[in-house]
Design a protein around this motif. Structure first.
Motif, PDB file in Angstrom:
ATOM      1  N   GLY B  16       2.317   5.318  -8.867  1.00  0.00           N
ATOM      2  CA  GLY B  16       1.278   4.372  -9.288  1.00  0.00           C
ATOM      3  C   GLY B  16       1.553   2.979  -8.744  1.00  0.00           C
ATOM      4  N   LEU B  17       2.821   2.610  -8.812  1.00  0.00           N
ATOM      5  CA  LEU B  17       3.214   1.271  -8.344  1.00  0.00           C
ATOM      6  C   LEU B  17       2.968   1.149  -6.844  1.00  0.00           C
ATOM      7  CD1 LEU B  17       4.495  -1.291  -9.519  1.00  0.00           C
ATOM      8  CD2 LEU B  17       6.711  -0.427  -8.743  1.00  0.00           C
ATOM      9  N   VAL B  19       0.822   2.739  -4.942  1.00  0.00           N
ATOM     10  CA  VAL B  19      -0.610   2.649  -4.654  1.00  0.00           C
ATOM     11  C   VAL B  19      -1.110   1.244  -4.976  1.00  0.00           C
ATOM     12  CG1 VAL B  19      -2.897   3.470  -5.338  1.00  0.00           C
ATOM     13  CG2 VAL B  19      -1.043   5.113  -4.960  1.00  0.00           C
ATOM     14  N   THR B  20      -0.686   0.721  -6.133  1.00  0.00           N
ATOM     15  CA  THR B  20      -1.123  -0.623  -6.536  1.00  0.00           C
ATOM     16  C   THR B  20      -0.671  -1.664  -5.524  1.00  0.00           C
ATOM     17  OG1 THR B  20      -0.860   0.105  -8.802  1.00  0.00           O
ATOM     18  CG2 THR B  20      -1.154  -2.252  -8.458  1.00  0.00           C
ATOM     19  N   VAL B  21       0.582  -1.557  -5.079  1.00  0.00           N
ATOM     20  CA  VAL B  21       1.102  -2.530  -4.109  1.00  0.00           C
ATOM     21  C   VAL B  21       0.323  -2.426  -2.799  1.00  0.00           C
ATOM     22  CG1 VAL B  21       3.085  -3.088  -2.654  1.00  0.00           C
ATOM     23  CG2 VAL B  21       3.408  -2.668  -5.106  1.00  0.00           C
ATOM     24  N   PHE B  23      -2.657  -1.097  -2.076  1.00  0.00           N
ATOM     25  CA  PHE B  23      -4.113  -1.278  -2.019  1.00  0.00           C
ATOM     26  C   PHE B  23      -4.631  -2.459  -2.834  1.00  0.00           C
ATOM     27  CE2 PHE B  23      -3.466   3.226  -0.993  1.00  0.00           C
ATOM     28  CZ  PHE B  23      -4.064   3.232   0.263  1.00  0.00           C
ATOM     29  N   VAL B  24      -3.774  -3.059  -3.673  1.00  0.00           N
ATOM     30  CA  VAL B  24      -4.236  -4.207  -4.451  1.00  0.00           C
ATOM     31  C   VAL B  24      -3.424  -5.452  -4.114  1.00  0.00           C
ATOM     32  CG1 VAL B  24      -4.624  -5.149  -6.754  1.00  0.00           C
ATOM     33  CG2 VAL B  24      -5.021  -2.713  -6.319  1.00  0.00           C
ATOM     34  N   LEU B  25      -2.119  -5.378  -4.340  1.00  0.00           N
ATOM     35  CA  LEU B  25      -1.311  -6.593  -4.206  1.00  0.00           C
ATOM     36  C   LEU B  25      -1.248  -7.088  -2.758  1.00  0.00           C
ATOM     37  CD1 LEU B  25       1.578  -5.959  -6.756  1.00  0.00           C
ATOM     38  CD2 LEU B  25      -0.493  -7.315  -7.007  1.00  0.00           C
TER      39      LEU B  25
END
Lengths: 358, 289
Positions: B16-17, B19-21, B23-25
């Protein structure tokens, strides 16, 4: 305070008749219990008194007023719901005050009534709490309090104890009885539990399939059930009901025993007619040497402490008997029982109506 | 047993982390970095300029007008969506013949692609042969300058947005309404509450958790909403419907001011974050126990 009169009140949902021409007089200050199995129409009857269901036929009066067509708020009754129906977002104080605020009571009067009801129910310490911070028993008291502050003409209670555990149920039952003695307002109480009906009601109204089966004081229903249904529903453990027929004599035979039919008290049909014989388990005793004997083998034993409940297989007929404690009784033993004199019930084999002379 | 469970938990967390990094961060970080640089296209060599882009953008009238337009557009469309959605849900919650069919139809607009809605809306309101224009003319009314005047253009994009996204509110509120125990209404009726008192003292408080989330989601989506406005007006006429997402897009992709566009986008992000935090302060999601 007021009497409540139902006159041939019916409720139909489409083709389904849920309440069928119910007529009932509830006296001013009386505690009336509507009892019956689920689906018997007792809750619907109560909801029609409250005005939450419209009656399809008949009229309902509270005191001198015909309330048949009135909205619930114009009937001046208060209701306690099975799931309490407390307003979840309001404090206990606001829950109690809501009905008064809706009726535009002034602030001081609201405060006075809420405090007094809270004191009567012992919930003064909970007034600031929200419903979800309360136990089941406390929620039930708040629900009672919400009805109490209104000082209505009648209290309507719909299975108010069925969400409580066994211990709380007994305690709250006693409190409701006490509350009724203190406020003296008419109460209509719906339950499926015959113990609540027996212990709370001034009178009990037993219902089945939308119809009243019998109305009377609890012990009258126990002693003189009007039909097979009431006989089986009131009393625990359930009455033994044996299908048999009148033999010449006149006598009835069960499990090899020959029981003489009482000479008076019953209007019995002639020999050969089908009847139902009823004997309560607590009215069976170990037979003495003389007199009739119902013999058989013990099929089940439940030791209740002061008494022992046995199941007897008497030549294919199953009977239950509630005997004084006897540790020697065991499954497989043979035993002979006899009914206590004057404790037999006879019902019509077809209609189930009591054959007792009124 | 326990260590294996721990391993699974860490694996899921790591996935999850990651993917977040990715595609978001990283994209957000990249945008913020862009906003500190000057570049006239995405392939030219950027030059670090510090906060100069921000100072420039904040000094422009266009930025403040776009911010105001964004607040008007999102504010109006949220209020209308919530009020209409609440009303429709209460109607659909009542029993009536054909209730299931009408419930299905009520959801329909939400299922349509935005581009279809925008084109249909334009055709229907076309100044010479649109069906709305023709019908109004039959009645001796109009023509209405749907997208030609600044005030009507804003009203028109709000109207289209409300039509398109009110069903979302309706569905959520309908679900919320069905969760309210009927016995509460019955208790209130016996307690003497009329229809309005029952709405105010039972329906609204019981819907509060649903409404809090719905308003939050609608606010975020409407504030960042790009497609419907771009398809209908491209921000015109005279910038009347140009809000921050459109301003940022135009800066970066039409005027080749990548740093300025990124600065507008970052400021828009900061404004929205501030609004959301204010909202959480005013309407906490979970009541304190």
């Amino acid at each position: 305070m007021a009497s409540i009169t139902l006159e041939r009140v019916s409720k139909r949902f489409g083709n389904l008749t849920v309440v069928d021409a119910v007529s009932l007089d509830i006296a001013d200050g009386e505690f009336m219990v509507l009892v019956g199995p689920s689906g018997c129409g007792k809750s619907t009857t109560l909801r029609m008194i409250a005005g939450l269901e419209e009656s399809s036929e008949g009229s309902i009066r509270i005191g001198a007023r015909d309330v048949t067509k009135l909205e619930p708020r114009d009937r001046n009754v208060a209701m306690v719901f099975q799931n309490y129906a407390l307003y979840p977002h309001k404090s206990v104080y606001e829950n109690l005050a809501f009905g008064l605020r809706m009726r535009k009571f002034d602030k001081a009067e609201v405060e006075r009534r809420v405090r007094r009801a809270a004191a009567m129910l012992g919930i003064e310490g909970l007034l600031a709490r929200k419903p979800r911070q309360l136990s089941g028993g406390q929620m039930q008291r708040v629900a009672l309090g919400r009805a109490l502050v209104r000082e209505p003409e009648a209290f309507l209670l719909d299975e108010p104890l069925s969400n409580l555990d066994a211990r709380m149920r007994v305690q709250t039952r006693e409190e409701i009885a006490k509350l009724h003695r203190e406020v003296g307002t008419s109460m209509v109480y719906v339950t499926h539990d015959q113990v609540e009906a027996m212990t709370l009601g001034d009178r009990v109204c037993a219902m089945r399939d939308g119809r009243i089966q019998q109305v009377g004081p609890p012990l009258a229903l126990y002693d003189r059930p009007a039909n097979r249904f009431v006989a089986a529903f009131i009393g625990s453990p359930e009455m033994n009901l044996i299908e048999t027929e009148i033999a010449p004599g006149p006598v009835v035979r069960i499990g090899g025993a020959v029981l003489p039919v009482p000479a008076s008290g019953f209007r019995l049909p002639g020999p050969g007619s089908r009847i139902t014989l009823g004997i309560r388990p607590e009215h069976l005793a170990i037979a003495d040497a003389a007199g009739p004997r119902i013999s058989g083998d013990i099929a089940m034993v439940e030791r209740l402490g002061d008494r022992t409940l046995i199941g007897l297989d008497a030549a294919g007929i199953g009977l239950k008997a509630l005997l004084p404690r006897d540790d020697a009784l065991a499954v497989g033993h043979s035993i002979a029982l006899a009914p206590m004199p004057g404790r037999l019930h006879f019902f019509d084999g077809e209609t189930g109506a009591s054959l007792a002379v009124p | 047993m326990r260590s294996r469970n721990d391993w699974v938990i860490w694996a899921f967390l790591a996935a999850g982390l990651a993917v977040t990094v990715a595609f978001v961060l990283v994209p957000v970080g990249h945008a913020i970095v862009l906003s500190l640089q000057q570049a006239d296209s995405f392939i030219s060599t950027p030059r670090f300029v510090g906060l100069a882009n921000y100072a420039r953008v904040l000094g422009e009238e266009a930025f403040w007008r776009a911010a105001g337009n964004g607040l008007i557009y999102s504010g109006l469309s949220i209020v209308l969506q919530v009020l209409l959605g609440l009303g429709f849900a209460m109607v659909l919650n009542e029993a009536f013949p054909g209730q299931r069919l009408v419930r299905g139809l009520a959801v329909l607009p939400y299922l349509l692609p935005t581009v279809v809605v925008a084109l249909t809306f334009q055709w229907m309101t076309d100044g010479s042969f649109g069906i709305v224009t023709v019908l109004l003319a039959e009645l001796g009314l109009g023509p209405i300058p749907w997208f030609e005047r600044p005030d009507t253009a804003m009203a028109s994009v709000v109207l289209a947005s409300v039509w398109l996204w009110t069903p979302f509110v309706t569905i959520c509120v309908l679900a919320g309404l069905q969760g309210i125990p009927l016995s509460l209404y019955e208790a209130a009726r016996v307690d003497g509450a009329g229809a309005f008192a029952r709405f105010w003292h039972i329906t609204l408080p019981q819907l509060r958790p649903v409404l809090t989330v719905v308003v939050l989601l609608r606010a975020i989506w409407m504030f960042n909403k790009f497609d419907i406005i771009w398809l209908l007006t491209k921000g015109g006429p005279l910038g009347a419907t140009e809000h921050l997402p459109i301003l940022a897009y135009k800066r970066a992709f039409s005027q080749f001011d990548v740093g300025g566009g990124a600065a507008v986008a970052t400021l828009s992000f900061l404004i929205l974050t501030a609004l959301v935090m204010l909202y959480f302060r005013l309407f906490p999601l979970e009541e304190k126990r």
